[in-house]
Scaffold this motif. Structure first.
Motif, PDB file in Angstrom:
ATOM      1  N   ASP A 170     -21.226   3.838 -23.513  1.00 46.08           N
ATOM      2  CA  ASP A 170     -20.300   3.735 -22.393  1.00 46.08           C
ATOM      3  C   ASP A 170     -18.956   3.224 -22.895  1.00 46.08           C
ATOM      4  OD1 ASP A 170     -22.043   4.677 -20.509  1.00 46.08           O
ATOM      5  OD2 ASP A 170     -22.645   2.703 -19.785  1.00 46.08           O
ATOM      6  N   ALA A 171     -17.897   3.546 -22.145  1.00 45.93           N
ATOM      7  CA  ALA A 171     -16.549   3.182 -22.600  1.00 45.93           C
ATOM      8  C   ALA A 171     -15.620   2.973 -21.414  1.00 45.93           C
ATOM      9  CB  ALA A 171     -15.992   4.285 -23.507  1.00 45.93           C
ATOM     10  N   LEU A 172     -14.539   2.267 -21.670  1.00 45.74           N
ATOM     11  CA  LEU A 172     -13.418   2.125 -20.744  1.00 45.74           C
ATOM     12  C   LEU A 172     -12.150   2.522 -21.477  1.00 45.74           C
ATOM     13  CD1 LEU A 172     -14.231  -1.323 -19.065  1.00 45.74           C
ATOM     14  CD2 LEU A 172     -14.357   0.932 -17.972  1.00 45.74           C
ATOM     15  N   ILE A 173     -11.232   3.148 -20.750  1.00 45.66           N
ATOM     16  CA  ILE A 173      -9.973   3.605 -21.336  1.00 45.66           C
ATOM     17  C   ILE A 173      -8.830   3.083 -20.478  1.00 45.66           C
ATOM     18  CG2 ILE A 173      -8.569   5.608 -21.984  1.00 45.66           C
ATOM     19  CD1 ILE A 173     -12.268   6.125 -21.377  1.00 45.66           C
ATOM     20  N   ARG A 174      -7.846   2.472 -21.106  1.00 49.78           N
ATOM     21  CA  ARG A 174      -6.619   2.057 -20.427  1.00 49.78           C
ATOM     22  C   ARG A 174      -5.487   2.962 -20.898  1.00 49.78           C
ATOM     23  NH1 ARG A 174      -1.912  -1.500 -21.303  1.00 49.78           N
ATOM     24  NH2 ARG A 174      -1.291  -2.399 -19.294  1.00 49.78           N
ATOM     25  N   PHE A 175      -4.932   3.747 -19.980  1.00 49.02           N
ATOM     26  CA  PHE A 175      -3.728   4.516 -20.280  1.00 49.02           C
ATOM     27  C   PHE A 175      -2.522   3.670 -19.887  1.00 49.02           C
ATOM     28  CE2 PHE A 175      -6.878   7.926 -19.713  1.00 49.02           C
ATOM     29  CZ  PHE A 175      -6.618   8.700 -20.835  1.00 49.02           C
ATOM     30  N   SER A 176      -1.449   3.728 -20.694  1.00 47.44           N
ATOM     31  CA  SER A 176      -0.324   2.822 -20.467  1.00 47.44           C
ATOM     32  C   SER A 176       0.971   3.417 -20.983  1.00 47.44           C
ATOM     33  CB  SER A 176      -0.571   1.488 -21.174  1.00 47.44           C
ATOM     34  OG  SER A 176      -0.667   1.681 -22.581  1.00 47.44           O
ATOM     35  N   ASN A 177       2.083   2.781 -20.596  1.00 47.14           N
ATOM     36  CA  ASN A 177       3.381   3.047 -21.212  1.00 47.14           C
ATOM     37  C   ASN A 177       3.565   2.076 -22.369  1.00 47.14           C
ATOM     38  OD1 ASN A 177       6.509   2.572 -21.457  1.00 47.14           O
ATOM     39  ND2 ASN A 177       6.245   4.522 -20.402  1.00 47.14           N
ATOM     40  N   GLY A 178       4.252   2.499 -23.421  1.00 45.89           N
ATOM     41  CA  GLY A 178       4.392   1.672 -24.614  1.00 45.89           C
ATOM     42  C   GLY A 178       5.397   0.543 -24.499  1.00 45.89           C
ATOM     43  N   SER A 179       6.235   0.556 -23.479  1.00 48.95           N
ATOM     44  CA  SER A 179       7.316  -0.417 -23.353  1.00 48.95           C
ATOM     45  C   SER A 179       6.785  -1.821 -23.040  1.00 48.95           C
ATOM     46  CB  SER A 179       8.266   0.033 -22.231  1.00 48.95           C
ATOM     47  OG  SER A 179       9.192  -0.982 -21.912  1.00 48.95           O
ATOM     48  N   PRO A 180       7.533  -2.874 -23.446  1.00 54.44           N
ATOM     49  CA  PRO A 180       7.176  -4.230 -23.029  1.00 54.44           C
ATOM     50  C   PRO A 180       7.633  -4.550 -21.612  1.00 54.44           C
ATOM     51  CG  PRO A 180       9.099  -4.315 -24.448  1.00 54.44           C
ATOM     52  CD  PRO A 180       8.650  -2.871 -24.415  1.00 54.44           C
ATOM     53  N   HIS A 181       8.211  -3.589 -20.917  1.00 54.17           N
ATOM     54  CA  HIS A 181       8.750  -3.817 -19.584  1.00 54.17           C
ATOM     55  C   HIS A 181       7.959  -3.027 -18.547  1.00 54.17           C
ATOM     56  CE1 HIS A 181      12.116  -5.797 -21.542  1.00 54.17           C
ATOM     57  NE2 HIS A 181      12.216  -4.745 -22.342  1.00 54.17           N
ATOM     58  N   ALA A 182       8.042  -3.472 -17.291  1.00 54.09           N
ATOM     59  CA  ALA A 182       7.445  -2.762 -16.169  1.00 54.09           C
ATOM     60  C   ALA A 182       8.570  -2.102 -15.372  1.00 54.09           C
ATOM     61  CB  ALA A 182       6.638  -3.730 -15.298  1.00 54.09           C
ATOM     62  N   GLY A 183       8.213  -1.432 -14.266  1.00 49.45           N
ATOM     63  CA  GLY A 183       9.235  -0.800 -13.448  1.00 49.45           C
ATOM     64  C   GLY A 183       9.048   0.697 -13.369  1.00 49.45           C
ATOM     65  N   ALA A 184      10.074   1.381 -12.872  1.00 45.90           N
ATOM     66  CA  ALA A 184      10.002   2.831 -12.684  1.00 45.90           C
ATOM     67  C   ALA A 184       9.798   3.543 -14.015  1.00 45.90           C
ATOM     68  CB  ALA A 184      11.281   3.327 -12.010  1.00 45.90           C
ATOM     69  N   ASP A 185       9.023   4.619 -13.987  1.00 40.94           N
ATOM     70  CA  ASP A 185       8.699   5.349 -15.219  1.00 40.94           C
ATOM     71  C   ASP A 185       9.943   5.843 -15.946  1.00 40.94           C
ATOM     72  OD1 ASP A 185       5.995   4.972 -14.865  1.00 40.94           O
ATOM     73  OD2 ASP A 185       5.640   6.912 -13.938  1.00 40.94           O
ATOM     74  N   ALA A 186      10.985   6.222 -15.202  1.00 39.79           N
ATOM     75  CA  ALA A 186      12.195   6.773 -15.830  1.00 39.79           C
ATOM     76  C   ALA A 186      12.881   5.762 -16.731  1.00 39.79           C
ATOM     77  CB  ALA A 186      13.170   7.256 -14.751  1.00 39.79           C
ATOM     78  N   ARG A 187      12.664   4.477 -16.509  1.00 38.55           N
ATOM     79  CA  ARG A 187      13.313   3.428 -17.295  1.00 38.55           C
ATOM     80  C   ARG A 187      12.536   3.064 -18.551  1.00 38.55           C
ATOM     81  NH1 ARG A 187      13.220  -1.459 -14.656  1.00 38.55           N
ATOM     82  NH2 ARG A 187      14.799  -2.188 -16.118  1.00 38.55           N
ATOM     83  N   LEU A 188      11.328   3.585 -18.690  1.00 37.90           N
ATOM     84  CA  LEU A 188      10.425   3.073 -19.720  1.00 37.90           C
ATOM     85  C   LEU A 188      10.231   3.994 -20.909  1.00 37.90           C
ATOM     86  CD1 LEU A 188       7.664   1.531 -17.400  1.00 37.90           C
ATOM     87  CD2 LEU A 188       9.701   0.432 -18.360  1.00 37.90           C
ATOM     88  N   GLY A 189      10.667   5.241 -20.824  1.00 38.77           N
ATOM     89  CA  GLY A 189      10.464   6.158 -21.929  1.00 38.77           C
ATOM     90  C   GLY A 189       9.105   6.831 -21.863  1.00 38.77           C
ATOM     91  N   ALA A 190       8.877   7.752 -22.800  1.00 39.23           N
ATOM     92  CA  ALA A 190       7.672   8.586 -22.778  1.00 39.23           C
ATOM     93  C   ALA A 190       6.633   8.179 -23.813  1.00 39.23           C
ATOM     94  CB  ALA A 190       8.044  10.050 -22.979  1.00 39.23           C
TER      95      ALA A 190
END
Length: 377
Positions: A84-104
């Motif tokens: 069994d496993a768990l997966i966390r998908f995330s943005n690489g930035s150290p910041h939170a907020g709108a996706d457009a501000r965080l990069g791909a």
């Protein structure tokens, strides 16, 4: 002629004499950033100092395949079976907020359960869990802990730079290359800067369509490897929401992931690329991509994600309480090189500080059901 895989020996790592001193500074800055993020981060909670924004916690299952060639059937991959496993998908930035501000730049953190043998974390050796913390690029933009000191500071302060438009971006790039004026011109961080530019130009796509690498090298039993988690071609072909426009809405990555998993199951291949040449496939230089023509990536396991609903707010709460580290592995899979070695204590101290400030118990789960509840419930 069969490839000659480099045998693992401890002397393949070249230690920096100033490693401990520089690492202490990195840890101090990391803990300070996490403490300040409670008010500055915009969420009212302490944030991770990287991959701060999660897109979803997903239930999965890892099947370690039978019949793998001996050189690849090393460590945990020597025993076929399912976990069994768990997966966390995330943005690489150290910041939170709108996706457009965080990069791909996005991440896939994987936690497998029921793995025998002690981990390399001295304070939790017997958890039975095994982690990968991978990102959607084959290289990393930092080679030494000394350079990481100024690169970390730049990334933590990136919003202040880029809020000033082109002049701020120019200053960010100049400070990156010159180490904020601390590096001699012959030692400017061009390799690392070019690796950063490469990662920054990754097009925004559904997180199910990206490949994710360890970036740094790891031990693979008797050998040296990098690990890639890449979409199963048949699963990838079925994805409906593919290219994403982060400027179209504050949230684009999480809704696309939610919708796909509500409609169909998905699968990734877990692959191993073994080192055949330490000059062209270096351990200490993480800005160098290991050429596939020297050693192709070989599938050793399948990561399967069943059809599921991750849309509720409790999914984000449960995800936030977990920790992932590339050092929660057995000795046969030890991370290699100074940058990977630095991540051991940085990740541990970061997790401790974040859980303390958020008043969350810091305990490693024993199963996916313990976190998400029984399957189908």
């Amino acid at each position: 002629m069969a490839a000659q895989f480099v045998r693992y020996t401890p002397d393949i790592e070249v230690g920096d004499p100033h490693f401990d001193e520089n690492l202490r500074t990195v840890i101090e800055r990391t803990e300070s950033y996490i403490a300040e993020s409670v008010e500055a981060g915009g969420t009212g909670r302490a944030l991770r100092d990287a991959h701060a924004k999660g897109y979803g916690l997903v239930r999965g299952e890892v099947e370690i395949l039978d019949g793998i060639p001996t050189e690849y059937a090393q460590g945990i991959y020597a025993t076929p079976g399912t976990h069994d496993a768990l997966i966390r998908f995330s943005n690489g930035s150290p910041h939170a907020g709108a996706d457009a501000r965080l990069g791909a730049a996005t991440g896939l953190a994987l936690k497998m359960f029921g793995i025998p043998g002690p981990t390399l974390l001295e304070d939790e050796p017997d958890t039975g869990t095994f982690d990968y913390a991978n990102i959607n690029g084959p290289v990393f933009f930092c080679n030494t802990v000394e350079h990481y000191l100024f690169i970390q500071e730049l990334f933590l302060n990136a919003p202040a730079y880029f809020s000033r438009g082109r002049p701020g971006a120019h200053r960010f790039f100049a400070d990156f290359v010159t180490g904020k004026g601390t590096l001699d011109q012959d030692d400017w961080a061009w390799d690392e800067f070019l690796a950063f530019l490469r990662l920054s130009k990754i097009p925004p796509v559904n997180v199910l369509l990206s490949s994710y690498w360890t970036m740094g090298a790891v031990r693979h039993g008797d050998h040296i490897a990098k690990i890639r988690i890449t979409p199963d071609p048949h699963s990838a072909a079925a994805v409906v929401r593919r290219a994403l426009d982060p400027t179209s809405a504050p949230e684009v990555f999480r809704p696309a992931l939610e919708a796909e998993l509500q409609e169909r199951p998905y699968a990734f291949d877990i692959q191993v690329q073994l080192c055949t040449d330490l000059e062209r496939m270096p351990v200490e230089d993480t800005t160098v991509e290991w050429p596939e023509q020297l050693s192709p990536s070989v599938t050793v396991a399948k990561l399967r994600l069943p059809q599921q609903d991750i849309s509720g707010p409790e999914n984000l709460e449960k995800m936030d309480a977990l920790s992932f580290t590339p050092w929660r592995v057995t000795a046969e899979h030890a991370p290699l090189g100074d940058i990977m070695r630095a991540r051991k204590e940085v990740y541990r101290r970061s997790s401790i500080e974040r859980h303390k400030l958020n008043q969350q118990p810091r305990t490693e789960p024993r199963s996916a059901d313990e976190v998400l509840g029984p399957k189908g419930a």
